[in-house]
Design a protein around this motif. Structure first.
Motif, PDB file in Angstrom:
ATOM      1  N   LEU A 124       0.821  -1.214   0.000  1.00 47.18           N
ATOM      2  CA  LEU A 124       0.000   0.000   0.000  1.00 47.18           C
ATOM      3  C   LEU A 124       0.855   1.266   0.000  1.00 47.18           C
ATOM      4  N   THR A 125       1.975   1.216   0.681  1.00 45.16           N
ATOM      5  CA  THR A 125       2.874   2.367   0.717  1.00 45.16           C
ATOM      6  C   THR A 125       3.491   2.615  -0.653  1.00 45.16           C
ATOM      7  N   ILE A 126       3.899   1.545  -1.328  1.00 40.62           N
ATOM      8  CA  ILE A 126       4.411   1.689  -2.692  1.00 40.62           C
ATOM      9  C   ILE A 126       3.325   2.305  -3.575  1.00 40.62           C
ATOM     10  N   TYR A 127       2.103   1.809  -3.435  1.00 45.53           N
ATOM     11  CA  TYR A 127       0.989   2.373  -4.205  1.00 45.53           C
ATOM     12  C   TYR A 127       0.850   3.867  -3.918  1.00 45.53           C
ATOM     13  N   ASP A 128       0.824   4.231  -2.655  1.00 42.65           N
ATOM     14  CA  ASP A 128       0.647   5.629  -2.274  1.00 42.65           C
ATOM     15  C   ASP A 128       1.737   6.518  -2.876  1.00 42.65           C
ATOM     16  N   MET A 129       2.966   6.054  -2.829  1.00 39.23           N
ATOM     17  CA  MET A 129       4.072   6.882  -3.309  1.00 39.23           C
ATOM     18  C   MET A 129       4.152   6.938  -4.832  1.00 39.23           C
ATOM     19  N   CYS A 130       3.573   5.950  -5.522  1.00 39.07           N
ATOM     20  CA  CYS A 130       3.675   5.881  -6.988  1.00 39.07           C
ATOM     21  C   CYS A 130       2.369   6.188  -7.709  1.00 39.07           C
ATOM     22  N   LYS A 131       1.303   6.447  -6.978  1.00 35.96           N
ATOM     23  CA  LYS A 131      -0.013   6.601  -7.615  1.00 35.96           C
ATOM     24  C   LYS A 131      -0.092   7.757  -8.608  1.00 35.96           C
ATOM     25  N   ALA A 132       0.687   8.804  -8.427  1.00 35.04           N
ATOM     26  CA  ALA A 132       0.666   9.905  -9.395  1.00 35.04           C
ATOM     27  C   ALA A 132       1.177   9.445 -10.761  1.00 35.04           C
ATOM     28  N   ALA A 133       2.111   8.512 -10.768  1.00 32.82           N
ATOM     29  CA  ALA A 133       2.652   7.988 -12.021  1.00 32.82           C
ATOM     30  C   ALA A 133       1.767   6.894 -12.617  1.00 32.82           C
ATOM     31  N   ASP A 134       1.020   6.191 -11.762  1.00 28.30           N
ATOM     32  CA  ASP A 134       0.166   5.110 -12.257  1.00 28.30           C
ATOM     33  C   ASP A 134      -0.929   4.777 -11.246  1.00 28.30           C
ATOM     34  N   PRO A 135      -2.109   5.379 -11.387  1.00 23.13           N
ATOM     35  CA  PRO A 135      -3.201   5.069 -10.460  1.00 23.13           C
ATOM     36  C   PRO A 135      -3.857   3.711 -10.721  1.00 23.13           C
ATOM     37  N   THR A 136      -3.421   2.998 -11.777  1.00 23.11           N
ATOM     38  CA  THR A 136      -4.024   1.702 -12.105  1.00 23.11           C
ATOM     39  C   THR A 136      -3.247   0.516 -11.540  1.00 23.11           C
TER      40      THR A 136
END
Length: 163
Positions: A124-136
């Motif tokens: 989830l932390t990886i998702y949070d930190m990378c979501k601007a580059a890939d929300p999918t």
């Protein structure tokens, strides 16, 4: 069929009494995975993410999550963990990060939930930190790979590790 241990005789949820259980060395290993697009994976793997070192932050988040499991999962016992370790394997061919979380202690109850929580929160932390580059991005599967200790002894998943 096994009985659910978190239900009392009346079918009500309750915390299992582990007072009489033996203190044994217990450990658990869990895994999760996060898959993302090529651009997000390149930012992460090259350490070029605007938010900083994604995997270092995810490692700390996973450790903190393991320590806070009893605050998140209502019927879990608070545990005095003696070891929490997270490993990240970058898988360029799949644009994914394979996460493993290991937890250990000497105690009266297992650490499966702590390992699963650590792996989940790291993803989830990886998702949070990378979501601007890939929300999918997609997370999963998350699962227990093995556990040791207690009267059940050593258990290992028969299923192959997720691809």
């Amino acid at each position: 069929m096994s009985q659910l241990t978190h239900l009392n005789q009346r079918g009500e949820a309750n915390m299992v009494d582990v007072t009489e259980k033996d203190i044994t060395d217990r450990s658990a290993l869990a895994e999760s995975r996060i898959c993302m697009g090529a651009e997000a994976f390149a930012l992460l793997s090259q350490g070029a993410h605007k938010k900083g070192d994604v995997l270092s932050v995810a490692r700390i988040a996973g450790i903190q999550a393991a320590k806070k499991t009893a605050d998140l999962i209502p019927l879990c016992h608070p545990l005095a963990l003696t070891k929490v370790a997270l490993e990240f394997e970058l898988q360029p061919d799949k644009h994914s990060v394979h996460i493993t979380a290991f937890c250990r202690l000497a105690g009266r109850t297992g650490v499966e939930m702590e390992a699963l929580t650590a792996a989940s929160v790291a993803a989830l932390t990886i998702y949070d930190m990378c979501k601007a580059a890939d929300p999918t991005m997609e997370i999963g599967p998350t699962r227990l790979l093995q556990k040791t200790g207690g009267k059940g002894g050593h258990w290992r998943s028969d299923a192959p590790a997720s691809a």
